[in-house]
Design a protein around this motif. Structure first.
Motif, PDB file in Angstrom:
ATOM      1  N   LEU A 142       0.839  -1.195   0.000  1.00 38.88           N
ATOM      2  CA  LEU A 142       0.000   0.000   0.000  1.00 38.88           C
ATOM      3  C   LEU A 142       0.877   1.250   0.000  1.00 38.88           C
ATOM      4  O   LEU A 142       1.803   1.367   0.799  1.00 38.88           O
ATOM      5  CB  LEU A 142      -0.889   0.013   1.247  1.00 38.88           C
ATOM      6  CG  LEU A 142      -1.581   1.336   1.579  1.00 38.88           C
ATOM      7  CD1 LEU A 142      -2.667   1.657   0.564  1.00 38.88           C
ATOM      8  CD2 LEU A 142      -2.161   1.294   2.995  1.00 38.88           C
ATOM      9  N   PHE A 143       0.588   2.186  -0.906  1.00 39.62           N
ATOM     10  CA  PHE A 143       1.159   3.530  -0.819  1.00 39.62           C
ATOM     11  C   PHE A 143       0.006   4.515  -0.826  1.00 39.62           C
ATOM     12  O   PHE A 143      -1.016   4.304  -1.486  1.00 39.62           O
ATOM     13  CB  PHE A 143       2.173   3.805  -1.935  1.00 39.62           C
ATOM     14  CG  PHE A 143       1.642   3.651  -3.339  1.00 39.62           C
ATOM     15  CD1 PHE A 143       1.092   4.727  -4.021  1.00 39.62           C
ATOM     16  CD2 PHE A 143       1.718   2.428  -3.983  1.00 39.62           C
ATOM     17  CE1 PHE A 143       0.618   4.588  -5.321  1.00 39.62           C
ATOM     18  CE2 PHE A 143       1.239   2.276  -5.290  1.00 39.62           C
ATOM     19  CZ  PHE A 143       0.694   3.359  -5.955  1.00 39.62           C
ATOM     20  N   ILE A 144       0.156   5.591  -0.068  1.00 41.92           N
ATOM     21  CA  ILE A 144      -0.991   6.461   0.192  1.00 41.92           C
ATOM     22  C   ILE A 144      -0.523   7.844   0.608  1.00 41.92           C
ATOM     23  O   ILE A 144       0.537   8.006   1.221  1.00 41.92           O
ATOM     24  CB  ILE A 144      -1.878   5.821   1.302  1.00 41.92           C
ATOM     25  CG1 ILE A 144      -3.182   6.590   1.487  1.00 41.92           C
ATOM     26  CG2 ILE A 144      -1.113   5.676   2.619  1.00 41.92           C
ATOM     27  CD1 ILE A 144      -4.201   5.847   2.353  1.00 41.92           C
ATOM     28  N   GLU A 145      -1.310   8.853   0.218  1.00 40.52           N
ATOM     29  CA  GLU A 145      -1.028  10.206   0.678  1.00 40.52           C
ATOM     30  C   GLU A 145      -1.104  10.243   2.205  1.00 40.52           C
ATOM     31  O   GLU A 145      -2.014   9.680   2.809  1.00 40.52           O
ATOM     32  CB  GLU A 145      -2.051  11.182   0.097  1.00 40.52           C
ATOM     33  CG  GLU A 145      -2.026  11.313  -1.417  1.00 40.52           C
ATOM     34  CD  GLU A 145      -0.890  12.227  -1.881  1.00 40.52           C
ATOM     35  OE1 GLU A 145      -0.176  12.786  -1.009  1.00 40.52           O
ATOM     36  OE2 GLU A 145      -0.727  12.376  -3.108  1.00 40.52           O
ATOM     37  N   ARG A 146      -0.158  10.911   2.812  1.00 38.54           N
ATOM     38  CA  ARG A 146      -0.115  10.984   4.273  1.00 38.54           C
ATOM     39  C   ARG A 146      -1.409  11.570   4.847  1.00 38.54           C
ATOM     40  O   ARG A 146      -1.944  11.078   5.841  1.00 38.54           O
ATOM     41  CB  ARG A 146       1.085  11.838   4.700  1.00 38.54           C
ATOM     42  CG  ARG A 146       1.167  12.159   6.193  1.00 38.54           C
ATOM     43  CD  ARG A 146       1.372  10.900   6.995  1.00 38.54           C
ATOM     44  NE  ARG A 146       1.542  11.169   8.391  1.00 38.54           N
ATOM     45  CZ  ARG A 146       2.745  11.373   8.966  1.00 38.54           C
ATOM     46  NH1 ARG A 146       3.842  11.378   8.232  1.00 38.54           N
ATOM     47  NH2 ARG A 146       2.832  11.584  10.247  1.00 38.54           N
ATOM     48  N   SER A 147      -1.922  12.597   4.231  1.00 38.55           N
ATOM     49  CA  SER A 147      -3.142  13.241   4.717  1.00 38.55           C
ATOM     50  C   SER A 147      -4.329  12.285   4.668  1.00 38.55           C
ATOM     51  O   SER A 147      -5.183  12.288   5.570  1.00 38.55           O
ATOM     52  CB  SER A 147      -3.440  14.503   3.902  1.00 38.55           C
ATOM     53  OG  SER A 147      -3.546  14.198   2.515  1.00 38.55           O
ATOM     54  N   LEU A 151      -6.496  10.817   7.789  1.00 36.84           N
ATOM     55  CA  LEU A 151      -7.947  11.020   7.761  1.00 36.84           C
ATOM     56  C   LEU A 151      -8.702   9.718   8.039  1.00 36.84           C
ATOM     57  O   LEU A 151      -9.744   9.723   8.713  1.00 36.84           O
ATOM     58  CB  LEU A 151      -8.354  11.589   6.399  1.00 36.84           C
ATOM     59  CG  LEU A 151      -9.839  11.886   6.191  1.00 36.84           C
ATOM     60  CD1 LEU A 151     -10.283  13.022   7.102  1.00 36.84           C
ATOM     61  CD2 LEU A 151     -10.125  12.236   4.738  1.00 36.84           C
ATOM     62  N   LEU A 152      -8.178   8.609   7.549  1.00 33.14           N
ATOM     63  CA  LEU A 152      -8.838   7.312   7.732  1.00 33.14           C
ATOM     64  C   LEU A 152      -8.590   6.717   9.120  1.00 33.14           C
ATOM     65  O   LEU A 152      -9.160   5.678   9.456  1.00 33.14           O
ATOM     66  CB  LEU A 152      -8.358   6.331   6.660  1.00 33.14           C
ATOM     67  CG  LEU A 152      -8.817   6.632   5.232  1.00 33.14           C
ATOM     68  CD1 LEU A 152      -8.153   5.676   4.251  1.00 33.14           C
ATOM     69  CD2 LEU A 152     -10.332   6.522   5.119  1.00 33.14           C
ATOM     70  N   GLY A 153      -7.742   7.348   9.914  1.00 31.43           N
ATOM     71  CA  GLY A 153      -7.527   6.877  11.271  1.00 31.43           C
ATOM     72  C   GLY A 153      -6.441   5.831  11.424  1.00 31.43           C
ATOM     73  O   GLY A 153      -6.404   5.124  12.426  1.00 31.43           O
TER      74      GLY A 153
END
Length: 236
Positions: A142-147, A151-153
């Motif tokens: 998984l790679f994902i924007e930090r924000s 936000l997803l907890g």
């Protein structure tokens, strides 16, 4: 900056190869690596000689979700990538992540192949290049924007097994746009070497079904450990 978080439990030999390869193939992209050791990792991984942008931290509590959250909390990057220690990324790894998140996507995964060639393993790997029932597993990185991650907890620390699928479930519930990058990771086939192909696949299918039915994670772990040989168990 891309922050690569690597949860590890006695993975010194894999880290010896993985960490230099990330530096070798950075292609000028600014990145950092945070290796988060389990509380009972005992192979001295933290004593490896590494460059200044690679750091080690040891968790006080158990659970891979705890490890990944710990790494994310220390990360300085605007993009987080959660990479398993026994997975070899492609040479274009960091470029692929940057390119995927330049457009409409906020997160993504990679397709993969196994490090052992067989007809049956190739069938398994073929499903990772497209969206489906097994999308979201930890081996897909998984790679994902930090924000978006914040936000997803973050990961649910109470989810002691399939924490990656639980997080992906929340991604879909919140309509987070994601993509699958068809630039294959190379995933270790060691669980298939300790167990039969049929046993691993039936166990994985059963766990996904039970997870979607809402079975608590401690029950999922009991099923997992009961069906797979102790030579390969889910590590904290």
């Amino acid at each position: 900056m891309i922050s690569i978080v690597i949860p590890a439990h006695n993975e010194r030999q894999n880290l010896l190869h993985l960490l230099p390869s990330l530096e070798l193939n950075s292609n000028g992209i600014v990145f950092e690596v945070i290796v988060v050791l389990s509380c009972d990792s005992m192979d001295g991984s933290e004593n490896l000689e590494v460059s200044s942008h690679i750091s080690f931290v040891r968790c006080k509590d158990r659970g891979r979700a705890v490890q990944m959250n710990t790494g994310a909390a220390l990360a300085k990057g605007t993009i987080l990538a959660f990479l398993h220690a026994d997975v070899k990324p492609p040479k274009t790894f960091l470029c692929d992540i940057e390119n995927a998140l330049r457009g409409k996507y906020e997160a993504g995964f990679f397709s993969y192949q196994f490090d052992k060639k067989s007809f049956l393993l190739n069938i398994n790997a073929s499903f990772t290049g497209k969206d489906g029932i097994f999308t979201g597993g930890g081996d897909q990185c998984l790679f994902i924007e930090r924000s978006t991650f914040d936000l997803l907890g973050k990961f649910n620390k109470r989810q002691i097994l399939m924490e990656d699928f639980e997080f992906f479930k929340r991604m879909k519930k919140n309509h987070i746009p994601y993509t699958i990058v068809n630039s294959d990771l190379i995933v270790s086939a060691r669980k298939y070497e300790s167990n039969s192909y049929l046993r691993v696949n039936l166990t994985n299918l059963l766990l996904v079904i039970l997870f979607k039915m809402g079975l608590p994670s401690h029950r999922l772990k009991f099923v997992h450990n009961a069906l797979l040989n102790r030579d390969y168990q889910h590590k904290p």
